[in-house]
Design an enzyme around this catalytic site. Structure first.
Site, mmCIF file in Angstrom:
data_model
loop_
_atom_site.group_PDB
_atom_site.id
_atom_site.type_symbol
_atom_site.label_atom_id
_atom_site.label_comp_id
_atom_site.label_asym_id
_atom_site.label_seq_id
_atom_site.Cartn_x
_atom_site.Cartn_y
_atom_site.Cartn_z
ATOM 1 N N ASP A 53 -9.997 -4.699 -4.634
ATOM 2 C CA ASP A 53 -9.388 -3.714 -3.738
ATOM 3 C C ASP A 53 -10.079 -2.367 -3.939
ATOM 4 O O ASP A 53 -9.974 -1.757 -5.007
ATOM 5 C CB ASP A 53 -7.895 -3.602 -4.053
ATOM 6 C CG ASP A 53 -7.129 -2.738 -3.060
ATOM 7 O OD1 ASP A 53 -7.762 -1.918 -2.367
ATOM 8 O OD2 ASP A 53 -5.899 -2.888 -2.985
ATOM 9 N N SER A 70 0.830 -1.203 0.000
ATOM 10 C CA SER A 70 0.000 0.000 0.000
ATOM 11 C C SER A 70 0.871 1.262 0.000
ATOM 12 O O SER A 70 1.668 1.462 -0.918
ATOM 13 C CB SER A 70 -0.955 -0.049 1.188
ATOM 14 O OG SER A 70 -1.973 0.919 1.078
ATOM 15 N N HIS A 124 -7.903 -5.450 -0.208
ATOM 16 C CA HIS A 124 -6.651 -4.693 -0.219
ATOM 17 C C HIS A 124 -5.465 -5.454 0.363
ATOM 18 O O HIS A 124 -4.379 -5.466 -0.222
ATOM 19 C CB HIS A 124 -6.854 -3.386 0.550
ATOM 20 C CG HIS A 124 -5.672 -2.470 0.531
ATOM 21 N ND1 HIS A 124 -5.048 -2.083 -0.640
ATOM 22 C CD2 HIS A 124 -4.988 -1.855 1.550
ATOM 23 C CE1 HIS A 124 -4.045 -1.276 -0.352
ATOM 24 N NE2 HIS A 124 -3.976 -1.124 0.964
#
EC number: 3.1.1.23
Length: 280
Positions: free
Chosen positions: A227, A111, A257
């Site tokens: 996601d 991320s 995610h």
């Protein structure tokens, strides 16, 4: 299965901020080092199971808590410039290299951590052997109105601590136990995304095509196609722009995610571990 022993350490990051990091050392002679950067609002401890899986393959893992996150110093989730994250991460890579100079180094980020690792890799392409990105925040401005982008840039520079955006904790995983643990974790920041980090990620996304041209090392990108926090389109664009000739994008149908924390995490971790081992 081979296990890894976890130990805690620290170093002085940019501006003297105390950065805490963990090292997971496998019980057998290591054959490679993974240097890991976690995502926004979380901390390295959430990757203990990842480090254990890597340890079973003979991989050391070094993972820091970013400044303003977890056990590290600095104002909570406060950031003036992306370079602070990048240079802290580079220091950790250097520590790993000094500790194990003969072992190949794999850099891995999830991320926001994926954005940090991407920016690091583009700036310092000769310091690592290969890169793995999980749901990387490399195209954060995509789909955001130009007005909001402009506002985030101004606020991020003048008042980086101002909260600007809520993040949906239910979107991290389809596993309700993972979501519950995330919501209850006192080391996870549960407030809004601040303007400083928003500005940094937007700027990174806008410069991504140019930065990607500097990536020549082997690259694996893993992403869930459901996601909602970081859409997979950014990863597709990234793999099309990098200069490396050894690039692989693995998209997992139905996953959210945090692909390392989904019900299918064993499959994902096995895939990533196999790829890393094949690039030692």
């Amino acid at each position: 299965m081979v296990s890894s022993t976890r130990s805690e350490h620290s170093f002085a990051g940019v501006g003297g901020v105390r950065i805490v990091y963990d090292v997971w050392t496998p019980d057998t002679d290591p054959r490679g080092v993974v240097v890991l950067a976690h995502g926004y609002a979380e901390h390295a401890g959430r990757y203990h199971h990842v480090a254990q899986r890597f340890g079973a393959a003979g991989l050391l893992v070094y993972a820091l808590d970013h400044r303003g996150h977890g056990r590290s110093g600095g104002k909570r989730v406060h950031l003036r410039d992306l370079s602070e994250f990048v240079e802290d991460f580079r220091t950790l890579v250097g520590i790993a290299a000094n500790d194990h100079p003969t072992l190949p180094r794999i850099v891995l980020g999830h991320s926001m951590g994926g954005g940090i690792v991407f920016a690091y890799g583009a700036r310092y392409p000769g310091e690592y052997s290969a890169m793995v990105l999980s749901g990387p925040a490399v195209n954060a401005h995509d789909g955001v109105s130009p007005v909001l982008v402009a506002v985030a840039k101004v606020l991020g520079k003048l008042a980086p601590g101002i909260p600007v955006e809520n993040l949906d904790a239910d979107a991290v995983s389809r596993d309700p136990e993972v979501v519950a643990a995330y919501k209850a974790d006192p080391m996870v920041h549960h407030g809004k995304l601040p303007a400083g980090i928003a500005r940094a990620l937007i700027g990174l996304g806008q410069s991504m095509p140019q930065r990607a041209a500097a990536l020549t090392a082997p690259l694996l990108v893993v992403h869930g196609d459901k996601d909602r926090l970081i859409p997979v389109a950014g990863s597709r664009l990234l793999v099309d722009r990098v200069a490396s000739e050894d690039v692989h994008l693995k998209v997992y149908p139905g996953l959210y995610h945090e692909v390392f924390n989904e019900p299918e995490q064993k499959l994902v971790l096995d895939d990533v571990t196999s790829w890393i081992v094949s690039h030692l």
